[in-house]
Design a protein around this motif. Structure first.
Motif, mmCIF file in Angstrom:
data_model
loop_
_atom_site.group_PDB
_atom_site.id
_atom_site.type_symbol
_atom_site.label_atom_id
_atom_site.label_comp_id
_atom_site.label_asym_id
_atom_site.label_seq_id
_atom_site.Cartn_x
_atom_site.Cartn_y
_atom_site.Cartn_z
ATOM 1 N N GLN A 102 9.929 15.953 5.471
ATOM 2 C CA GLN A 102 8.635 16.843 6.346
ATOM 3 C C GLN A 102 7.805 17.155 5.424
ATOM 4 O OE1 GLN A 102 12.186 19.064 8.316
ATOM 5 N NE2 GLN A 102 10.430 19.804 9.512
ATOM 6 N N ILE A 103 7.797 17.512 3.987
ATOM 7 C CA ILE A 103 6.627 17.489 3.324
ATOM 8 C C ILE A 103 6.055 16.338 2.845
ATOM 9 C CG2 ILE A 103 6.226 19.034 1.318
ATOM 10 C CD1 ILE A 103 8.786 20.328 1.648
ATOM 11 N N THR A 104 6.949 15.150 2.607
ATOM 12 C CA THR A 104 6.067 14.795 2.609
ATOM 13 C C THR A 104 5.449 12.923 3.261
ATOM 14 O OG1 THR A 104 8.458 13.344 1.699
ATOM 15 C CG2 THR A 104 7.223 14.856 0.146
ATOM 16 N N ILE A 105 5.955 12.654 4.599
ATOM 17 C CA ILE A 105 6.123 12.380 5.630
ATOM 18 C C ILE A 105 4.137 12.230 5.821
ATOM 19 C CG2 ILE A 105 7.200 11.093 7.277
ATOM 20 C CD1 ILE A 105 8.437 10.142 5.523
ATOM 21 N N PRO A 106 4.236 12.752 6.620
ATOM 22 C CA PRO A 106 3.019 13.443 7.075
ATOM 23 C C PRO A 106 1.604 13.449 6.217
ATOM 24 C CG PRO A 106 4.543 15.185 7.287
ATOM 25 C CD PRO A 106 5.505 14.772 6.796
ATOM 26 N N PHE A 107 2.481 13.490 4.516
ATOM 27 C CA PHE A 107 1.077 13.347 3.734
ATOM 28 C C PHE A 107 0.838 12.035 2.990
ATOM 29 C CE2 PHE A 107 0.320 12.556 -0.841
ATOM 30 C CZ PHE A 107 -0.830 13.587 -1.030
ATOM 31 N N LEU A 108 2.174 11.145 3.380
ATOM 32 C CA LEU A 108 1.827 9.185 3.443
ATOM 33 C C LEU A 108 1.227 8.579 4.531
ATOM 34 C CD1 LEU A 108 5.605 8.520 2.721
ATOM 35 C CD2 LEU A 108 3.240 8.245 0.729
ATOM 36 N N LEU A 109 1.423 9.822 6.025
ATOM 37 C CA LEU A 109 0.958 9.010 6.739
ATOM 38 C C LEU A 109 -0.600 9.337 6.888
ATOM 39 C CD1 LEU A 109 3.563 9.546 10.277
ATOM 40 C CD2 LEU A 109 2.834 7.511 8.887
ATOM 41 N N LYS A 110 -0.738 10.691 6.651
ATOM 42 C CA LYS A 110 -2.342 10.499 6.477
ATOM 43 C C LYS A 110 -3.080 10.051 5.349
ATOM 44 C CE LYS A 110 -5.165 14.783 6.306
ATOM 45 N NZ LYS A 110 -5.119 16.153 6.193
ATOM 46 N N LYS A 151 0.830 -1.107 0.450
ATOM 47 C CA LYS A 151 0.144 -0.291 -0.123
ATOM 48 C C LYS A 151 0.802 1.574 0.100
ATOM 49 C CE LYS A 151 -3.234 -2.469 2.673
ATOM 50 N NZ LYS A 151 -4.312 -2.536 3.953
ATOM 51 N N ALA A 152 2.029 1.218 0.923
ATOM 52 C CA ALA A 152 2.691 1.998 1.150
ATOM 53 C C ALA A 152 3.529 2.902 -0.849
ATOM 54 C CB ALA A 152 3.686 2.353 1.940
ATOM 55 N N GLU A 153 3.757 2.097 -1.105
ATOM 56 C CA GLU A 153 4.569 1.957 -2.507
ATOM 57 C C GLU A 153 4.008 2.448 -3.452
ATOM 58 O OE1 GLU A 153 5.841 -1.609 -2.642
ATOM 59 O OE2 GLU A 153 8.281 -1.641 -2.087
ATOM 60 N N VAL A 154 2.516 2.110 -3.305
ATOM 61 C CA VAL A 154 1.340 2.393 -4.653
ATOM 62 C C VAL A 154 1.025 3.966 -3.729
ATOM 63 C CG1 VAL A 154 -0.957 2.292 -5.154
ATOM 64 C CG2 VAL A 154 0.244 0.487 -4.940
ATOM 65 N N CYS A 155 1.112 4.320 -2.723
ATOM 66 C CA CYS A 155 0.832 5.614 -2.913
ATOM 67 C C CYS A 155 2.318 6.554 -3.131
ATOM 68 C CB CYS A 155 0.639 5.505 -1.238
ATOM 69 S SG CYS A 155 0.241 7.352 -0.450
ATOM 70 N N VAL A 156 3.447 5.998 -2.587
ATOM 71 C CA VAL A 156 4.492 6.498 -3.316
ATOM 72 C C VAL A 156 4.406 6.919 -4.140
ATOM 73 C CG1 VAL A 156 6.675 6.851 -3.301
ATOM 74 C CG2 VAL A 156 5.740 6.216 -1.203
ATOM 75 N N ARG A 157 4.318 5.664 -5.212
ATOM 76 C CA ARG A 157 4.584 5.946 -6.899
ATOM 77 C C ARG A 157 3.237 6.707 -7.219
ATOM 78 N NH1 ARG A 157 5.113 1.355 -7.306
ATOM 79 N NH2 ARG A 157 2.477 1.027 -7.780
ATOM 80 N N ASN A 158 2.185 7.131 -7.068
ATOM 81 C CA ASN A 158 0.746 7.843 -7.552
ATOM 82 C C ASN A 158 1.228 9.130 -6.583
ATOM 83 O OD1 ASN A 158 0.170 5.429 -8.587
ATOM 84 N ND2 ASN A 158 -1.570 4.649 -7.359
ATOM 85 N N HIS A 159 1.276 9.559 -5.791
ATOM 86 C CA HIS A 159 1.118 10.801 -5.083
ATOM 87 C C HIS A 159 2.644 11.581 -4.686
ATOM 88 C CE1 HIS A 159 -3.323 9.585 -4.764
ATOM 89 N NE2 HIS A 159 -2.866 8.533 -4.622
ATOM 90 N N TYR A 198 6.325 14.245 -7.546
ATOM 91 C CA TYR A 198 6.590 15.786 -6.911
ATOM 92 C C TYR A 198 7.378 16.066 -6.685
ATOM 93 C CZ TYR A 198 0.973 15.511 -8.532
ATOM 94 O OH TYR A 198 0.440 15.273 -9.385
ATOM 95 N N ILE A 199 8.420 15.268 -6.201
ATOM 96 C CA ILE A 199 9.786 15.287 -5.908
ATOM 97 C C ILE A 199 11.008 15.957 -6.175
ATOM 98 C CG2 ILE A 199 11.824 14.428 -4.933
ATOM 99 C CD1 ILE A 199 10.478 11.691 -3.251
ATOM 100 N N PRO A 200 10.464 15.785 -7.891
ATOM 101 C CA PRO A 200 12.216 16.807 -8.181
ATOM 102 C C PRO A 200 12.043 18.084 -8.431
ATOM 103 C CG PRO A 200 11.551 14.816 -9.620
ATOM 104 C CD PRO A 200 10.318 14.383 -8.394
ATOM 105 N N SER A 201 9.832 18.749 -7.774
ATOM 106 C CA SER A 201 9.591 20.135 -8.275
ATOM 107 C C SER A 201 9.798 21.047 -6.220
ATOM 108 C CB SER A 201 8.259 20.224 -8.995
ATOM 109 O OG SER A 201 7.217 19.661 -10.301
ATOM 110 N N ILE A 202 9.178 19.724 -6.115
ATOM 111 C CA ILE A 202 9.780 20.491 -4.551
ATOM 112 C C ILE A 202 10.755 21.046 -4.221
ATOM 113 C CG2 ILE A 202 9.581 19.994 -2.376
ATOM 114 C CD1 ILE A 202 7.562 17.831 -3.136
ATOM 115 N N LEU A 203 11.804 19.879 -5.129
ATOM 116 C CA LEU A 203 13.258 19.680 -4.630
ATOM 117 C C LEU A 203 14.260 21.048 -5.291
ATOM 118 C CD1 LEU A 203 16.401 18.973 -3.299
ATOM 119 C CD2 LEU A 203 16.834 17.468 -5.881
#
Length: 710
Positions: free
Chosen positions: A463-471, A295-303, A307-312
């Motif tokens: 800090q930006i992505t982990i809270p989003f994933l946990l939620k 479930k976590a890998e699907v969430c990371v892959r889709n959501h 967006y990681i390159p743009s945030i970086l």
């Protein structure tokens, strides 16, 4: 908050607040006790296993700004008690608590100050319109009565207001825009420093507290960065009412004392059973990973991943510009000093010049051009997508890193120059040595700057992505966690928590994408980042040994009057007790103290302002000295080849944009009593005077930068 919240707290209200506070504290402190054992285990494991991080090339100052005053001067403060403006003598000591005295005579006579303001969590506003907008947004149900007077009237066009969402507000004004700009920079430095109140060397209590805050908020389904996570532990707990503060302080200290008493026994268990605890935790992690990883890998892959390159990119541009500006400001200040040695004072004035340079990282105005590079930081639509309430957390963290790296560069330069002076160089030899040392330090700075920025980018992305994933994962994953509790041995239950292990598993699913994004940015040499495979060989093996000596007192060793700049009012043979009372000021005072009112400061000597100012300064210095030092950019770092795989010897370019012009602000001595150290007594100001009611609290000095009542 002025006339907006003038409400009397009767017994019923006090009891209601006390009961509500007690309930919240009981729940929160339960999280804190749980996290304390985990943090203790992680700290001891870290000591044993190490980190494997690149070794820093720059030295760091162990006792920064000892007996220094950042700034002092007069400003007008609005007194809510009598609705009048009063002129106050104010100073900012090295611990960044704003100290307000009745006047300068009161300061010189060591009369206790009227207030010591902790600025953690405050915003610095420069107009009444900004203030009224924030008040309206924070109190949407509050509407002014028809025909009511405004909250306050500012007698000048240059107000400065310290606004806080729950604590008391402070109103100041200045006579000129120049004064407003200077005080704004100084107070913003106070906010930045006080927000960073939990020290990084707190390896157990600090992480336990921040994790407890996070877990408590997540239990209320509140995810993401929290702007109020600033100040020290007690302020964060509550900073609204005095009684709440005192109640939170007492409860927190009681729990912490209990945990500290239990710590030796906990440490003994960890030392004895470290391997078994690690094995048990890894077994638990493997079971949780097998359950939630798909479930976590699907969430990371889709959501997240797209967006990681743009945030970086959004993080890299302003951050790297800020660090480049730090480099340029440092270069300009050292170059200016070298030119002064050539053209004016020579070695006789070196003590005075180096006293000023040693304080560069703590000069709010000279560092302002570095800090302001972070202000454009935005995530645009991504900020809403990842539910990031404010970017101020990331801005201030990057600015703290800038200040630290500037001070490290300055201190390394000081140490190397002090060693060189032991050889007794002539003026010409000294100037050539300064240029060579500058080149060495800049190369060390480039390496450390890259390391610090890459770490900052990784931490910010997490800090930006982990809270989003946990939620996102909470509805489907959190309900399954309770069944893993039986996998933890009872003896290890204080050091292993299912919730923490679950979060570590989630972190690992996104960490590889974050590491890859930062690595690719370094490979492409974006913003002068070094590749991870670049290893800077330490050609100064004894450099860190030099830093173990006593701190360098430039004024004492090389000043023309033994006082760090030749203050005519200070005798060379002053007793030690008198020297301890002197406070050397980083930013010069610009007020006319006799008149007691601010006025427009005389303009300092002009600074180079052309786009090629750094290049011109370098050329001028090189022409005077006919130096033969190599250029900044090159394949060698500090005389040693750069090791890189798979292409050895390849180093990132060390080019940087020209430095912006800076106003010359000579440091001055401020002779007087040592300023009081702000404590964590409370968060409201109580003005006391003849005939006034006695203060509620006494002054304590057990932490820095917290407002005190008198």
């Amino acid at each position: 908050m002025g006339d907006v919240l003038s409400t009397h707290l009767d017994d019923a209200r006090r009891q209601h607040i006390a009961e509500k506070t007690g309930k919240i504290l009981t729940e929160f402190l339960r999280f804190y006790e749980d996290q304390y054992g985990v943090a203790l285990f992680n700290s001891m494991r870290h000591e044993i296993e190490g980190t494997g991080l690149p070794q820093a090339q720059l030295l760091w100052r162990k006792v920064p700004l000892e007996e220094r005053i950042i700034f002092s001067g007069n400003l007008f403060q609005y007194q809510e008690e009598n609705k009048k403006w009063r002129n106050r003598f104010s100073l900012v000591p090295h611990n960044y608590g704003l100290v307000l005295y009745e006047n300068k005579v009161a300061y010189e006579r060591q009369i206790p100050p009227r207030a010591v303001i902790n600025s953690a969590g405050y915003k610095i506003l420069t107009s009444l319109d900004q203030y009224l907008e924030l008040v309206g947004n924070s109190l949407p149900a509050t509407t002014p009565k028809s025909g009511s007077a405004p909250i306050l009237k500012c007698p000048t066009q240059f107000p400065l207001i310290l606004w806080h969402p729950s604590a008391r507000h402070y109103y100041f004004c200045m006579m000129t825009e120049a004064e407003q700009d200077k005080w704004q920079a100084v107070l913003q430095d106070c906010v930045r420093h006080c927000n960073n109140g939990i020290p990084e060397d707190s390896k157990v209590e600090g992480p336990a507290f921040t994790d407890a805050i996070r877990m408590y908020r997540q239990s209320k389904e509140l995810y993401g960065t929290w702007e109020m996570l600033c100040g020290n532990e007690v302020q964060i707990s509550d900073a609204v009412y005095r009684m709440v503060y005192e109640q939170a302080k007492a409860r927190f200290e009681a729990v912490l004392s209990k945990l500290q008493l239990a710590r030796p026994a906990m440490e003994a268990v960890i030392r004895t059973d470290m391997d078994q605890i690690i094995t048990s935790k890894e077994h638990l992690a493997s079971k949780i990973r097998a359950s939630i990883l798909p479930k976590a890998e699907v969430c990371v892959r889709n959501h997240v991943q797209p967006y990681i390159p743009s945030i970086l990119d959004a993080l890299m541009v302003p951050t790297s510009q800020g660090f480049t500006e730090v480099r340029d400001v440092f270069f300009k200040e050292v170059t200016d000093m070298n030119l002064n040695v050539i053209n004016e004072g020579g070695i006789d004035k070196l003590g005075e010049y180096m006293e000023k340079l040693s304080q560069l990282a703590y000069h709010p105005l000279k560092m302002h051009s570095c800090y302001e590079k972070m202000e454009p930081l935005r995530l645009d639509g991504l900020q809403q997508r990842f539910d990031v309430s404010s970017m101020s957390v990331f801005k201030q963290r990057a600015q703290i890193h800038m200040r630290e790296q500037m001070d490290n560069a300055v201190y390394t330069f000081e140490t190397l120059l002090h060693q060189e002076l032991g050889k007794g160089p002539t003026k010409e030899e000294l100037c050539k040595s300064i240029q060579r040392i500058l080149e060495r330090v800049l190369k060390k700075y480039d390496y450390d700057s890259s390391t610090v920025r890459k770490r900052f980018f990784r931490e910010a992305l997490l800090q930006i992505t982990i809270p989003f994933l946990l939620k996102k994962l909470a509805p489907t994953c959190k309900s399954e966690l309770s069944r893993f509790q039986e996998l933890i041995f009872e003896d290890f239950a204080r050091f292993i928590l299912v919730e923490n292990t679950y979060e570590e598993v989630v972190l690992q699913t996104v960490m590889k994408d974050i590491l890859q994004a930062v690595k690719e940015a370094a490979v492409q040499r974006k913003h002068n980042l070094y590749r991870d495979s670049v290893v800077m060989h330490n050609s100064d093996p004894n450099l860190h040994l030099l830093a173990e000596g006593a701190p360098i007192d430039w004024g004492e060793e090389y000043g023309d009057s033994g006082g760090g700049g030749g203050d005519p009012g200070v005798q060379e043979a002053a007793p030690v007790s008198e020297k301890r009372r002197r406070a050397k000021q980083v930013v010069s005072v610009v007020q006319d103290e006799d008149a007691g009112l601010p006025f427009e400061p005389a303009p300092g000597p002009p600074s180079p302002s052309s786009p090629d100012s750094v290049t011109e300064l370098r050329g001028l210095l090189a022409g005077d000295l006919r130096a033969e030092s190599p250029p900044l950019a090159g394949p060698l770092l500090n005389g040693a080849p750069v090791q890189e795989s798979p292409q050895p010897g390849l180093a990132p370019e060390a080019t940087s944009p020209p430095a912006s012009p800076l106003r010359q602000l000579p440091s001055e001595k401020l002779v007087g009593p040592e300023p009081p150290k702000p404590s964590d007594q409370e968060t409201g100001e109580q003005v006391s005077g003849p005939g006034g009611r006695p203060p509620i609290h006494t002054t304590t000095e057990d932490s820095a930068g917290v407002q005190t009542e008198f």
